[in-house]
Design a protein around this motif. Structure first.
Motif, PDB file in Angstrom:
ATOM      1  N   ALA A 197       0.808  -1.222   0.000  1.00 41.64           N
ATOM      2  CA  ALA A 197       0.000   0.000   0.000  1.00 41.64           C
ATOM      3  C   ALA A 197       0.838   1.267   0.000  1.00 41.64           C
ATOM      4  O   ALA A 197       0.538   2.222  -0.731  1.00 41.64           O
ATOM      5  CB  ALA A 197      -0.938  -0.008   1.210  1.00 41.64           C
ATOM      6  N   THR A 198       1.872   1.324   0.806  1.00 44.63           N
ATOM      7  CA  THR A 198       2.741   2.508   0.834  1.00 44.63           C
ATOM      8  C   THR A 198       3.378   2.723  -0.526  1.00 44.63           C
ATOM      9  O   THR A 198       3.432   3.857  -1.041  1.00 44.63           O
ATOM     10  CB  THR A 198       3.832   2.336   1.908  1.00 44.63           C
ATOM     11  N   GLN A 199       3.875   1.650  -1.096  1.00 45.49           N
ATOM     12  CA  GLN A 199       4.518   1.746  -2.406  1.00 45.49           C
ATOM     13  C   GLN A 199       3.519   2.195  -3.480  1.00 45.49           C
ATOM     14  O   GLN A 199       3.856   3.003  -4.355  1.00 45.49           O
ATOM     15  CB  GLN A 199       5.108   0.387  -2.780  1.00 45.49           C
ATOM     16  N   ALA A 200       2.292   1.704  -3.396  1.00 45.20           N
ATOM     17  CA  ALA A 200       1.261   2.143  -4.329  1.00 45.20           C
ATOM     18  C   ALA A 200       1.022   3.642  -4.202  1.00 45.20           C
ATOM     19  O   ALA A 200       0.872   4.352  -5.205  1.00 45.20           O
ATOM     20  CB  ALA A 200      -0.030   1.367  -4.090  1.00 45.20           C
ATOM     21  N   MET A 201       0.979   4.145  -2.964  1.00 46.03           N
ATOM     22  CA  MET A 201       0.753   5.582  -2.783  1.00 46.03           C
ATOM     23  C   MET A 201       1.938   6.392  -3.285  1.00 46.03           C
ATOM     24  O   MET A 201       1.750   7.471  -3.877  1.00 46.03           O
ATOM     25  CB  MET A 201       0.478   5.880  -1.305  1.00 46.03           C
ATOM     26  N   GLN A 202       3.163   5.930  -3.068  1.00 44.80           N
ATOM     27  CA  GLN A 202       4.317   6.608  -3.664  1.00 44.80           C
ATOM     28  C   GLN A 202       4.149   6.705  -5.177  1.00 44.80           C
ATOM     29  O   GLN A 202       4.371   7.766  -5.777  1.00 44.80           O
ATOM     30  CB  GLN A 202       5.607   5.842  -3.352  1.00 44.80           C
ATOM     31  N   ASN A 203       3.780   5.594  -5.795  1.00 39.00           N
ATOM     32  CA  ASN A 203       3.632   5.559  -7.251  1.00 39.00           C
ATOM     33  C   ASN A 203       2.511   6.481  -7.730  1.00 39.00           C
ATOM     34  O   ASN A 203       2.652   7.160  -8.755  1.00 39.00           O
ATOM     35  CB  ASN A 203       3.376   4.125  -7.713  1.00 39.00           C
ATOM     36  N   ILE A 204       1.399   6.498  -7.015  1.00 39.89           N
ATOM     37  CA  ILE A 204       0.287   7.372  -7.387  1.00 39.89           C
ATOM     38  C   ILE A 204       0.706   8.834  -7.282  1.00 39.89           C
ATOM     39  O   ILE A 204       0.455   9.643  -8.184  1.00 39.89           O
ATOM     40  CB  ILE A 204      -0.943   7.079  -6.510  1.00 39.89           C
ATOM     41  N   ASN A 205       1.344   9.189  -6.168  1.00 41.23           N
ATOM     42  CA  ASN A 205       1.788  10.572  -5.987  1.00 41.23           C
ATOM     43  C   ASN A 205       2.720  11.009  -7.112  1.00 41.23           C
ATOM     44  O   ASN A 205       2.573  12.106  -7.675  1.00 41.23           O
ATOM     45  CB  ASN A 205       2.507  10.718  -4.641  1.00 41.23           C
ATOM     46  N   ILE A 206       3.696  10.167  -7.431  1.00 44.26           N
ATOM     47  CA  ILE A 206       4.645  10.506  -8.494  1.00 44.26           C
ATOM     48  C   ILE A 206       3.921  10.706  -9.812  1.00 44.26           C
ATOM     49  O   ILE A 206       4.142  11.690 -10.525  1.00 44.26           O
ATOM     50  CB  ILE A 206       5.721   9.406  -8.624  1.00 44.26           C
ATOM     51  N   ALA A 207       3.028   9.786 -10.144  1.00 47.10           N
ATOM     52  CA  ALA A 207       2.332   9.851 -11.428  1.00 47.10           C
ATOM     53  C   ALA A 207       1.431  11.074 -11.537  1.00 47.10           C
ATOM     54  O   ALA A 207       1.241  11.622 -12.634  1.00 47.10           O
ATOM     55  CB  ALA A 207       1.516   8.577 -11.642  1.00 47.10           C
ATOM     56  N   LEU A 208       0.889  11.534 -10.398  1.00 50.49           N
ATOM     57  CA  LEU A 208      -0.018  12.681 -10.406  1.00 50.49           C
ATOM     58  C   LEU A 208       0.713  14.006 -10.204  1.00 50.49           C
ATOM     59  O   LEU A 208       0.074  15.066 -10.175  1.00 50.49           O
ATOM     60  CB  LEU A 208      -1.084  12.507  -9.321  1.00 50.49           C
ATOM     61  N   GLY A 209       2.027  13.951 -10.035  1.00 53.78           N
ATOM     62  CA  GLY A 209       2.789  15.179  -9.837  1.00 53.78           C
ATOM     63  C   GLY A 209       2.682  15.741  -8.434  1.00 53.78           C
ATOM     64  O   GLY A 209       2.960  16.924  -8.205  1.00 53.78           O
ATOM     65  N   ILE A 210       2.295  14.897  -7.482  1.00 52.85           N
ATOM     66  CA  ILE A 210       2.225  15.273  -6.071  1.00 52.85           C
ATOM     67  C   ILE A 210       3.522  14.840  -5.395  1.00 52.85           C
ATOM     68  O   ILE A 210       4.162  13.878  -5.820  1.00 52.85           O
ATOM     69  CB  ILE A 210       1.021  14.568  -5.409  1.00 52.85           C
ATOM     70  N   ASP A 211       3.930  15.541  -4.341  1.00 54.22           N
ATOM     71  CA  ASP A 211       5.117  15.102  -3.607  1.00 54.22           C
ATOM     72  C   ASP A 211       4.979  13.629  -3.242  1.00 54.22           C
ATOM     73  O   ASP A 211       3.927  13.197  -2.733  1.00 54.22           O
ATOM     74  CB  ASP A 211       5.314  15.930  -2.333  1.00 54.22           C
ATOM     75  N   GLU A 212       6.027  12.862  -3.501  1.00 54.80           N
ATOM     76  CA  GLU A 212       5.968  11.403  -3.405  1.00 54.80           C
ATOM     77  C   GLU A 212       5.499  10.889  -2.056  1.00 54.80           C
ATOM     78  O   GLU A 212       4.859   9.835  -1.972  1.00 54.80           O
ATOM     79  CB  GLU A 212       7.357  10.832  -3.723  1.00 54.80           C
ATOM     80  N   PHE A 213       5.782  11.614  -0.981  1.00 46.66           N
ATOM     81  CA  PHE A 213       5.522  11.083   0.352  1.00 46.66           C
ATOM     82  C   PHE A 213       4.288  11.705   1.002  1.00 46.66           C
ATOM     83  O   PHE A 213       4.039  11.480   2.184  1.00 46.66           O
ATOM     84  CB  PHE A 213       6.774  11.288   1.212  1.00 46.66           C
ATOM     85  N   THR A 214       3.516  12.443   0.224  1.00 49.26           N
ATOM     86  CA  THR A 214       2.269  13.009   0.739  1.00 49.26           C
ATOM     87  C   THR A 214       1.336  11.889   1.198  1.00 49.26           C
ATOM     88  O   THR A 214       1.144  10.894   0.507  1.00 49.26           O
ATOM     89  CB  THR A 214       1.571  13.855  -0.339  1.00 49.26           C
ATOM     90  N   GLY A 215       0.776  12.059   2.371  1.00 51.95           N
ATOM     91  CA  GLY A 215      -0.135  11.066   2.916  1.00 51.95           C
ATOM     92  C   GLY A 215       0.542   9.963   3.700  1.00 51.95           C
ATOM     93  O   GLY A 215      -0.140   9.115   4.277  1.00 51.95           O
ATOM     94  N   LEU A 216       1.872   9.993   3.749  1.00 48.85           N
ATOM     95  CA  LEU A 216       2.622   8.964   4.466  1.00 48.85           C
ATOM     96  C   LEU A 216       3.322   9.599   5.669  1.00 48.85           C
ATOM     97  O   LEU A 216       4.014  10.617   5.520  1.00 48.85           O
ATOM     98  CB  LEU A 216       3.670   8.319   3.539  1.00 48.85           C
ATOM     99  N   GLU A 217       3.162   9.000   6.801  1.00 49.00           N
ATOM    100  CA  GLU A 217       3.834   9.487   8.000  1.00 49.00           C
ATOM    101  C   GLU A 217       5.245   8.916   8.032  1.00 49.00           C
ATOM    102  O   GLU A 217       5.437   7.707   8.186  1.00 49.00           O
ATOM    103  CB  GLU A 217       3.063   9.065   9.259  1.00 49.00           C
ATOM    104  N   LEU A 218       6.232   9.790   7.855  1.00 51.13           N
ATOM    105  CA  LEU A 218       7.620   9.336   7.773  1.00 51.13           C
ATOM    106  C   LEU A 218       8.166   9.049   9.172  1.00 51.13           C
ATOM    107  O   LEU A 218       7.938   9.806  10.119  1.00 51.13           O
ATOM    108  CB  LEU A 218       8.486  10.386   7.076  1.00 51.13           C
ATOM    109  N   GLU A 219       8.901   7.960   9.262  1.00 45.16           N
ATOM    110  CA  GLU A 219       9.480   7.541  10.535  1.00 45.16           C
ATOM    111  C   GLU A 219      10.660   8.420  10.860  1.00 45.16           C
ATOM    112  O   GLU A 219      11.519   8.700  10.021  1.00 45.16           O
ATOM    113  CB  GLU A 219       9.921   6.083  10.436  1.00 45.16           C
ATOM    114  N   LYS A 220      10.709   8.871  12.111  1.00 45.72           N
ATOM    115  CA  LYS A 220      11.845   9.676  12.566  1.00 45.72           C
ATOM    116  C   LYS A 220      12.850   8.749  13.234  1.00 45.72           C
ATOM    117  O   LYS A 220      12.512   7.992  14.140  1.00 45.72           O
ATOM    118  CB  LYS A 220      11.391  10.750  13.533  1.00 45.72           C
ATOM    119  N   THR A 221      14.096   8.785  12.759  1.00 47.95           N
ATOM    120  CA  THR A 221      15.151   7.974  13.372  1.00 47.95           C
ATOM    121  C   THR A 221      16.301   8.873  13.809  1.00 47.95           C
ATOM    122  O   THR A 221      16.500   9.951  13.270  1.00 47.95           O
ATOM    123  CB  THR A 221      15.680   6.917  12.379  1.00 47.95           C
ATOM    124  N   ALA A 222      17.061   8.401  14.801  1.00 45.50           N
ATOM    125  CA  ALA A 222      18.183   9.198  15.319  1.00 45.50           C
ATOM    126  C   ALA A 222      19.282   9.259  14.282  1.00 45.50           C
ATOM    127  O   ALA A 222      19.467   8.352  13.493  1.00 45.50           O
ATOM    128  CB  ALA A 222      18.686   8.577  16.602  1.00 45.50           C
TER     129      ALA A 222
END
Length: 317
Positions: free
Chosen positions: A292-317
């Motif tokens: 699902a995450t990968q599908a959303m990355q692909n959809i965002n890219i194809a639609l010209g939206i920032d690739e990680f929109t809608g995804l909560e990015l993990e914060k690491t040290a």
């Protein structure tokens, strides 16, 4: 302007993950969700708290293309996408289509969407084949060493039973999986062929474990020359320096640390004394970055939206 997504195969684990991701997306909304088993029931019965509530419908595959949406996501078992694609080609040929099955991963007319490795070829893609979960874990672990391989990579994969889907089988029967590790498809698994086509030859041995979600992939790479540990680490850091979903670590990662998260953890990085055998471990959530995450990355890219929109990015040290 909010774009609409139609989801075919919405009852499965991946379909459910996509519903949650789409509901959180600021620029996308659900146009329809099709599920034979849940037809007529509101999404809110299964997903309390959604911003958008719809009723599950049952759209015939040969009528899918008539639906007034901008994006079609096909989350169906292998071998079932063709009728939907034919309908979309007939009634809505300009729509974006993302297929989560293996049906088009070997079709050169479809863009193979593993963004971290293939996004430079994504421009203009309207037919996107989402990679397999095991295949994603293998390729991300192997890619930085791809040009230094000496023979096939041995890959020992263990998946949570959600990877077996919702149709009852031995691979999602908790009574049989209890205190067990179930090997299956020991040669010629479809993800073995997928990785060979898109990355490098592998010898893949899959297993199912009694946890619900997440994949652990241990990859044994034979190399064409001796490497130092620092050189291996530099290759991985260079390959994934600007990838917010890929996190590198020295120790082998644990699948429990990635369950429910959008990213991938890669670590271990152990060489033998000759420097010509390297073991790398990658872990990802099979329902998220494996689907699902990968599908959303692909959809965002194809639609010209920032690739990680809608995804909560993990914060690491």
């Amino acid at each position: 302007m909010t774009l609409k997504i139609g989801l075919v195969g919405a009852r499965g684990h991946v379909g459910e993950a996509l519903i949650r991701i789409i509901d959180a997306h600021p620029d996308l909304s659900l146009g329809f969700v099709s599920s034979r088993e849940r037809v007529g029931k509101p999404l809110s019965d299964f997903f309390p708290g959604l911003k958008q509530d719809l009723v599950y419908s049952q759209v015939a595959f040969d009528e899918v293309g008539r639906q007034p949406v901008d994006v079609f996501v096909l989350a169906l078992p292998n071998g079932m996408a063709a009728d939907c694609v034919s309908s979309i080609e007939r009634f809505h040929p300009d729509a974006l289509v993302v297929d989560l099955s293996a049906d088009y991963r070997f079709d050169s007319a479809w863009y193979y969407g593993l963004p971290e490795l293939t996004r430079t070829h994504a421009a203009g893609a309207r037919r996107i084949s989402n990679p397999g979960c095991y295949a994603s874990a293998m390729q991300l672990a192997i890619h930085p060493m791809r040009d230094a391989l000496d023979g096939a990579v041995q890959c020992f994969g263990v998946s949570g039973y959600s990877g077996a889907g919702t149709t009852p089988s031995d691979k999602n029967d908790l009574r049989k999986l209890a205190d067990n590790l179930m090997p299956y498809a020991l040669v010629n698994h479809i993800h073995e062929r997928e990785v060979a086509r898109h990355c490098a030859p592998v010898e893949f041995i899959p297993h199912v474990a009694p946890h619900f979600r997440g994949i652990t992939m241990t990859c044994n790479l034979h190399l064409s020359r001796g490497f130092e540990a620092s050189e291996v680490r530099e290759r991985f850091e260079s390959a994934y320096a600007n990838e917010p979903l890929i996190h590198l670590q020295s120790d082998p990662p644990w699948v429990s640390d990635i369950a429910g998260k959008h990213g991938v953890r890669i670590g271990g990085f152990t060489l033998d004394a000759s420097g010509r055998r390297l073991v790398v471990v990658s872990v990802l959530d099979n329902l998220l970055k494996g689907a699902a995450t990968q599908a959303m990355q692909n959809i965002n890219i194809a639609l010209g939206i920032d690739e990680f929109t809608g995804l909560e990015l993990e914060k690491t040290a």
